[in-house]
Design a protein around this motif. Structure first.
Motif, PDB file in Angstrom:
ATOM      1  N   ALA A  97      -7.763   5.609   5.702  1.00  0.00           N
ATOM      2  CA  ALA A  97      -7.903   5.652   4.242  1.00  0.00           C
ATOM      3  C   ALA A  97      -8.004   4.245   3.653  1.00  0.00           C
ATOM      4  CB  ALA A  97      -6.730   6.405   3.628  1.00  0.00           C
ATOM      5  N   LEU A  98      -7.286   3.305   4.258  1.00  0.00           N
ATOM      6  CA  LEU A  98      -7.336   1.926   3.753  1.00  0.00           C
ATOM      7  C   LEU A  98      -8.697   1.301   4.058  1.00  0.00           C
ATOM      8  CD1 LEU A  98      -3.728   0.895   4.819  1.00  0.00           C
ATOM      9  CD2 LEU A  98      -4.555   1.301   2.481  1.00  0.00           C
ATOM     10  N   ARG A  99      -9.216   1.560   5.234  1.00  0.00           N
ATOM     11  CA  ARG A  99     -10.565   1.055   5.583  1.00  0.00           C
ATOM     12  C   ARG A  99     -11.608   1.687   4.655  1.00  0.00           C
ATOM     13  NH1 ARG A  99     -12.935  -2.512   8.066  1.00  0.00           N
ATOM     14  NH2 ARG A  99     -14.007  -1.342   9.696  1.00  0.00           N
ATOM     15  N   ALA A 100     -11.471   2.970   4.409  1.00  0.00           N
ATOM     16  CA  ALA A 100     -12.428   3.644   3.525  1.00  0.00           C
ATOM     17  C   ALA A 100     -12.363   3.070   2.111  1.00  0.00           C
ATOM     18  CB  ALA A 100     -12.136   5.142   3.495  1.00  0.00           C
ATOM     19  N   ALA A 101     -11.205   2.535   1.752  1.00  0.00           N
ATOM     20  CA  ALA A 101     -11.034   1.933   0.424  1.00  0.00           C
ATOM     21  C   ALA A 101     -11.557   0.497   0.368  1.00  0.00           C
ATOM     22  CB  ALA A 101      -9.557   1.964   0.030  1.00  0.00           C
ATOM     23  N   GLY A 102     -11.985  -0.012   1.497  1.00  0.00           N
ATOM     24  CA  GLY A 102     -12.567  -1.358   1.483  1.00  0.00           C
ATOM     25  C   GLY A 102     -11.752  -2.423   2.165  1.00  0.00           C
ATOM     26  N   CYS A 132       0.831  -1.207   0.000  1.00  0.00           N
ATOM     27  CA  CYS A 132       0.000   0.000   0.000  1.00  0.00           C
ATOM     28  C   CYS A 132       0.861   1.251   0.000  1.00  0.00           C
ATOM     29  CB  CYS A 132      -0.894  -0.002   1.231  1.00  0.00           C
ATOM     30  SG  CYS A 132      -2.016  -1.379   1.231  1.00  0.00           S
ATOM     31  N   GLU A 149     -13.221  -4.208  -4.481  1.00  0.00           N
ATOM     32  CA  GLU A 149     -14.470  -4.184  -5.252  1.00  0.00           C
ATOM     33  C   GLU A 149     -14.622  -5.415  -6.144  1.00  0.00           C
ATOM     34  OE1 GLU A 149     -14.398  -0.382  -7.206  1.00  0.00           O
ATOM     35  OE2 GLU A 149     -15.252   0.661  -5.462  1.00  0.00           O
ATOM     36  N   VAL A 189      -6.037  -0.753  -3.377  1.00  0.00           N
ATOM     37  CA  VAL A 189      -6.785  -1.601  -2.435  1.00  0.00           C
ATOM     38  C   VAL A 189      -8.271  -1.596  -2.820  1.00  0.00           C
ATOM     39  CG1 VAL A 189      -7.528  -1.843  -0.030  1.00  0.00           C
ATOM     40  CG2 VAL A 189      -5.143  -1.286  -0.574  1.00  0.00           C
ATOM     41  N   ARG A 190      -8.777  -0.422  -3.150  1.00  0.00           N
ATOM     42  CA  ARG A 190     -10.193  -0.326  -3.528  1.00  0.00           C
ATOM     43  C   ARG A 190     -10.485  -1.184  -4.771  1.00  0.00           C
ATOM     44  NH1 ARG A 190     -14.042   3.177  -2.228  1.00  0.00           N
ATOM     45  NH2 ARG A 190     -12.568   4.663  -1.326  1.00  0.00           N
ATOM     46  N   PRO A 233      -4.311   3.470  -1.433  1.00  0.00           N
ATOM     47  CA  PRO A 233      -5.705   3.087  -1.162  1.00  0.00           C
ATOM     48  C   PRO A 233      -6.496   2.798  -2.446  1.00  0.00           C
ATOM     49  CG  PRO A 233      -5.066   4.940   0.225  1.00  0.00           C
ATOM     50  CD  PRO A 233      -3.933   4.721  -0.732  1.00  0.00           C
ATOM     51  N   ALA A 234      -6.164   3.476  -3.546  1.00  0.00           N
ATOM     52  CA  ALA A 234      -6.903   3.237  -4.798  1.00  0.00           C
ATOM     53  C   ALA A 234      -6.703   1.800  -5.281  1.00  0.00           C
ATOM     54  CB  ALA A 234      -6.454   4.228  -5.861  1.00  0.00           C
TER      55      ALA A 234
END
Ligand SMILES: Cc1ncc(COP(=O)(O)OP(=O)(O)O)c(N)n1
Ligand SMILES: Cc1nc(C(=O)O)sc1CCOP(=O)(O)O
Ligand SMILES: [Mg+2]
Length: 208
Positions: free
Chosen positions: A174-179, A132, A155, A150-151, A147-148
Protein backbone atom coordinates in the motif's frame (compact mmCIF):
# COMPACT_ATOMS: atom_id res chain seq x y z
CA UNK A 1 25.63 9.59 -6.69
CA UNK A 2 24.57 5.89 -6.77
CA UNK A 3 20.84 5.25 -6.59
CA UNK A 4 19.40 5.12 -3.10
CA UNK A 5 18.64 1.72 -1.58
CA UNK A 6 14.99 1.00 -0.95
CA UNK A 7 15.27 -0.75 2.42
CA UNK A 8 16.44 1.49 5.26
CA UNK A 9 17.40 -0.26 8.47
CA UNK A 10 17.57 2.12 11.42
CA UNK A 11 19.72 0.85 14.26
CA UNK A 12 17.92 -0.09 17.45
CA UNK A 13 20.13 0.80 20.40
CA UNK A 14 17.52 0.41 23.12
CA UNK A 15 18.63 -1.75 26.07
CA UNK A 16 18.71 -5.43 25.21
CA UNK A 17 18.96 -4.89 21.45
CA UNK A 18 21.94 -5.88 19.33
CA UNK A 19 22.00 -3.63 16.26
CA UNK A 20 25.19 -5.13 14.83
CA UNK A 21 23.79 -8.67 15.00
CA UNK A 22 20.70 -7.51 13.10
CA UNK A 23 22.89 -5.77 10.56
CA UNK A 24 25.10 -8.85 10.07
CA UNK A 25 21.96 -10.85 9.30
CA UNK A 26 20.47 -8.28 6.91
CA UNK A 27 23.55 -7.32 4.90
CA UNK A 28 24.19 -10.58 3.01
CA UNK A 29 20.53 -10.64 2.00
CA UNK A 30 20.04 -7.01 1.02
CA UNK A 31 23.56 -5.95 0.04
CA UNK A 32 23.47 -2.70 -1.97
CA UNK A 33 19.70 -2.45 -1.58
CA UNK A 34 20.26 -1.69 2.12
CA UNK A 35 20.70 1.74 3.65
CA UNK A 36 21.69 1.62 7.29
CA UNK A 37 20.91 4.67 9.36
CA UNK A 38 22.92 4.83 12.57
CA UNK A 39 20.53 6.19 15.18
CA UNK A 40 21.41 6.19 18.86
CA UNK A 41 19.42 7.16 21.93
CA UNK A 42 19.41 10.87 22.72
CA UNK A 43 21.48 10.31 25.87
CA UNK A 44 24.21 8.35 24.08
CA UNK A 45 27.56 10.06 23.98
CA UNK A 46 29.18 11.14 20.74
CA UNK A 47 31.86 8.55 21.44
CA UNK A 48 29.24 5.80 21.59
CA UNK A 49 27.67 7.04 18.36
CA UNK A 50 31.06 7.20 16.70
CA UNK A 51 32.03 3.66 17.75
CA UNK A 52 28.79 2.22 16.44
CA UNK A 53 28.92 4.25 13.23
CA UNK A 54 32.46 3.26 12.35
CA UNK A 55 31.57 -0.42 12.76
CA UNK A 56 28.48 0.02 10.61
CA UNK A 57 30.46 1.81 7.89
CA UNK A 58 33.00 -1.03 7.80
CA UNK A 59 30.28 -3.68 7.54
CA UNK A 60 28.36 -1.75 4.88
CA UNK A 61 31.50 -1.36 2.75
CA UNK A 62 31.86 -5.14 2.46
CA UNK A 63 28.44 -5.43 0.85
CA UNK A 64 28.11 -2.18 -1.11
CA UNK A 65 25.47 -0.94 1.32
CA UNK A 66 25.08 2.70 2.30
CA UNK A 67 25.57 4.08 5.80
CA UNK A 68 23.92 7.28 6.97
CA UNK A 69 24.05 8.86 10.42
CA UNK A 70 20.98 10.27 12.13
CA UNK A 71 21.18 13.75 13.71
CA UNK A 72 24.92 13.84 14.47
CA UNK A 73 26.46 15.04 11.24
CA UNK A 74 29.93 15.45 12.74
CA UNK A 75 29.87 11.72 13.41
CA UNK A 76 28.84 11.10 9.79
CA UNK A 77 31.84 13.10 8.61
CA UNK A 78 34.19 11.47 11.12
CA UNK A 79 33.41 7.94 9.94
CA UNK A 80 33.14 8.84 6.24
CA UNK A 81 29.49 7.83 6.04
CA UNK A 82 27.59 8.54 2.83
CA UNK A 83 25.45 11.16 4.53
CA UNK A 84 22.93 11.87 7.24
CA UNK A 85 19.31 12.37 8.21
CA UNK A 86 17.82 15.40 9.96
CA UNK A 87 14.42 16.28 11.39
CA UNK A 88 12.67 19.23 12.96
CA UNK A 89 14.86 19.30 16.07
CA UNK A 90 18.17 18.91 14.22
CA UNK A 91 20.18 21.24 12.03
CA UNK A 92 18.01 22.88 9.35
CA UNK A 93 18.28 21.09 6.01
CA UNK A 94 20.20 23.95 4.36
CA UNK A 95 22.74 23.99 7.19
CA UNK A 96 23.01 20.21 7.10
CA UNK A 97 23.75 20.37 3.39
CA UNK A 98 26.52 22.89 4.05
CA UNK A 99 28.04 20.60 6.65
CA UNK A 100 27.87 17.42 4.55
CA UNK A 101 28.68 18.89 1.14
CA UNK A 102 26.95 18.67 -2.19
CA UNK A 103 27.74 15.00 -2.90
CA UNK A 104 26.35 13.57 0.33
CA UNK A 105 23.05 11.76 0.77
CA UNK A 106 20.88 13.99 2.95
CA UNK A 107 17.54 12.81 4.28
CA UNK A 108 14.97 15.06 5.95
CA UNK A 109 11.82 14.21 7.85
CA UNK A 110 8.64 15.62 6.32
CA UNK A 111 5.08 14.90 7.38
CA UNK A 112 3.11 16.98 4.88
CA UNK A 113 3.58 18.43 1.38
CA UNK A 114 4.50 21.99 2.38
CA UNK A 115 7.45 21.14 4.60
CA UNK A 116 8.43 18.41 2.16
CA UNK A 117 8.82 20.88 -0.70
CA UNK A 118 10.76 23.23 1.57
CA UNK A 119 13.14 20.46 2.60
CA UNK A 120 13.82 19.54 -1.01
CA UNK A 121 14.40 23.18 -1.94
CA UNK A 122 16.88 23.40 0.94
CA UNK A 123 18.87 20.42 -0.28
CA UNK A 124 17.30 17.17 0.90
CA UNK A 125 18.01 14.28 -1.46
CA UNK A 126 15.31 12.03 0.04
CA UNK A 127 12.48 12.44 2.53
CA UNK A 128 11.53 10.26 5.50
CA UNK A 129 7.74 10.45 5.66
CA UNK A 130 5.60 9.24 8.54
CA UNK A 131 4.59 7.94 10.90
CA UNK A 132 2.67 5.82 8.45
CA UNK A 133 1.25 3.50 11.08
CA UNK A 134 1.27 3.28 14.89
CA UNK A 135 4.69 2.48 16.30
CA UNK A 136 5.98 1.61 19.72
CA UNK A 137 9.55 2.42 18.82
CA UNK A 138 9.42 6.19 19.21
CA UNK A 139 7.22 8.29 21.50
CA UNK A 140 5.85 11.77 20.94
CA UNK A 141 4.96 11.33 17.30
CA UNK A 142 1.88 12.86 15.69
CA UNK A 143 -1.02 10.65 14.56
CA UNK A 144 -0.24 8.20 11.74
CA UNK A 145 -0.68 9.64 8.26
CA UNK A 146 -1.28 6.32 6.48
CA UNK A 147 -0.70 5.69 2.79
CA UNK A 148 -2.82 8.76 1.94
CA UNK A 149 -0.38 11.01 3.78
CA UNK A 150 2.52 9.39 1.98
CA UNK A 151 0.77 9.95 -1.34
CA UNK A 152 0.27 13.64 -0.59
CA UNK A 153 3.98 14.13 -0.01
CA UNK A 154 5.11 11.90 -2.88
CA UNK A 155 2.98 13.89 -5.31
CA UNK A 156 4.55 17.15 -4.11
CA UNK A 157 8.24 16.29 -4.52
CA UNK A 158 10.62 14.75 -7.02
CA UNK A 159 12.97 13.02 -4.59
CA UNK A 160 12.60 9.50 -3.16
CA UNK A 161 10.06 9.20 -0.37
CA UNK A 162 10.96 6.71 2.35
CA UNK A 163 7.93 5.66 4.40
CA UNK A 164 8.56 5.17 8.12
CA UNK A 165 6.64 4.22 11.23
CA UNK A 166 5.15 0.81 11.94
CA UNK A 167 6.16 -0.50 8.54
CA UNK A 168 6.04 -4.26 7.99
CA UNK A 169 6.29 -6.38 4.86
CA UNK A 170 2.49 -6.55 4.86
CA UNK A 171 2.14 -2.77 4.75
CA UNK A 172 4.72 -2.23 2.00
CA UNK A 173 2.41 -2.78 -1.02
CA UNK A 174 0.00 0.00 0.00
CA UNK A 175 2.89 2.36 0.73
CA UNK A 176 4.52 1.62 -2.63
CA UNK A 177 1.19 2.13 -4.37
CA UNK A 178 0.99 5.51 -2.63
CA UNK A 179 4.29 6.55 -4.16
CA UNK A 180 6.86 5.52 -1.56
CA UNK A 181 10.20 4.69 -3.14
CA UNK A 182 11.24 2.64 -0.12
CA UNK A 183 10.71 2.09 3.58
CA UNK A 184 12.61 2.61 6.83
CA UNK A 185 12.19 0.16 9.67
CA UNK A 186 13.36 -0.43 13.20
CA UNK A 187 11.10 -3.04 14.77
CA UNK A 188 10.36 -5.07 11.65
CA UNK A 189 13.99 -6.18 11.64
CA UNK A 190 15.25 -5.58 15.17
CA UNK A 191 12.28 -7.40 16.67
CA UNK A 192 12.22 -10.23 14.16
CA UNK A 193 12.95 -13.78 15.32
CA UNK A 194 14.84 -14.27 12.06
CA UNK A 195 16.15 -10.90 10.78
CA UNK A 196 17.60 -12.43 7.59
CA UNK A 197 14.24 -13.87 6.66
CA UNK A 198 12.47 -10.63 7.61
CA UNK A 199 14.91 -8.75 5.36
CA UNK A 200 14.08 -11.05 2.46
CA UNK A 201 10.36 -10.55 3.06
CA UNK A 202 10.67 -6.77 3.11
CA UNK A 203 12.79 -6.79 -0.05
CA UNK A 204 10.35 -9.11 -1.76
CA UNK A 205 7.52 -6.72 -0.99
CA UNK A 206 9.56 -3.73 -2.17
CA UNK A 207 10.43 -5.38 -5.49
CA UNK A 208 6.78 -6.00 -6.44
C1 LIG B 1 14.00 7.68 7.14
C2 LIG B 1 13.73 8.47 8.39
N1 LIG B 1 12.62 9.19 8.45
C3 LIG B 1 12.34 9.90 9.58
C4 LIG B 1 13.21 9.88 10.65
C5 LIG B 1 12.94 10.67 11.89
O1 LIG B 1 13.91 11.70 12.05
P1 LIG B 1 13.67 12.82 13.17
O2 LIG B 1 12.34 13.44 12.93
O3 LIG B 1 14.83 13.72 13.21
O4 LIG B 1 13.60 11.98 14.52
P2 LIG B 1 14.80 11.12 15.16
O5 LIG B 1 14.96 9.87 14.37
O6 LIG B 1 16.05 11.94 15.16
O7 LIG B 1 14.33 10.82 16.55
C6 LIG B 1 14.37 9.12 10.53
N2 LIG B 1 15.26 9.05 11.52
N3 LIG B 1 14.62 8.43 9.39
C1 LIG C 1 12.61 6.91 14.34
C2 LIG C 1 11.24 7.09 13.82
N1 LIG C 1 10.83 8.24 13.26
C3 LIG C 1 9.56 8.19 12.88
C4 LIG C 1 8.84 9.33 12.27
O1 LIG C 1 7.66 9.16 11.89
O2 LIG C 1 9.45 10.38 12.18
S1 LIG C 1 8.82 6.71 13.21
C5 LIG C 1 10.25 6.13 13.87
C6 LIG C 1 10.38 4.77 14.45
C7 LIG C 1 10.21 3.69 13.41
O3 LIG C 1 10.32 2.46 14.06
P1 LIG C 1 9.42 1.20 13.66
O4 LIG C 1 9.83 0.77 12.31
O5 LIG C 1 9.76 0.18 14.72
O6 LIG C 1 8.00 1.63 13.75
MG1 LIG D 1 16.49 13.76 14.28
Amino acid sequence: MPSLGRLHLITDTRPGRDPLAVLRAALPVARAELVVQVRVEDDATDRQAYELARRVVALCRRYGATCLVNDRLHVALAVDAAGGHVGAEDLPVRAARRVLGSAAVLGATAREPGSAAEAVAAGASYLGVGPCHPTGTKTGLPAPIGPAGVRAVAEAVDVPVIAIGGVTAASVPALRAAGAYGVAVVGALSGAADPARATAELLGALRC
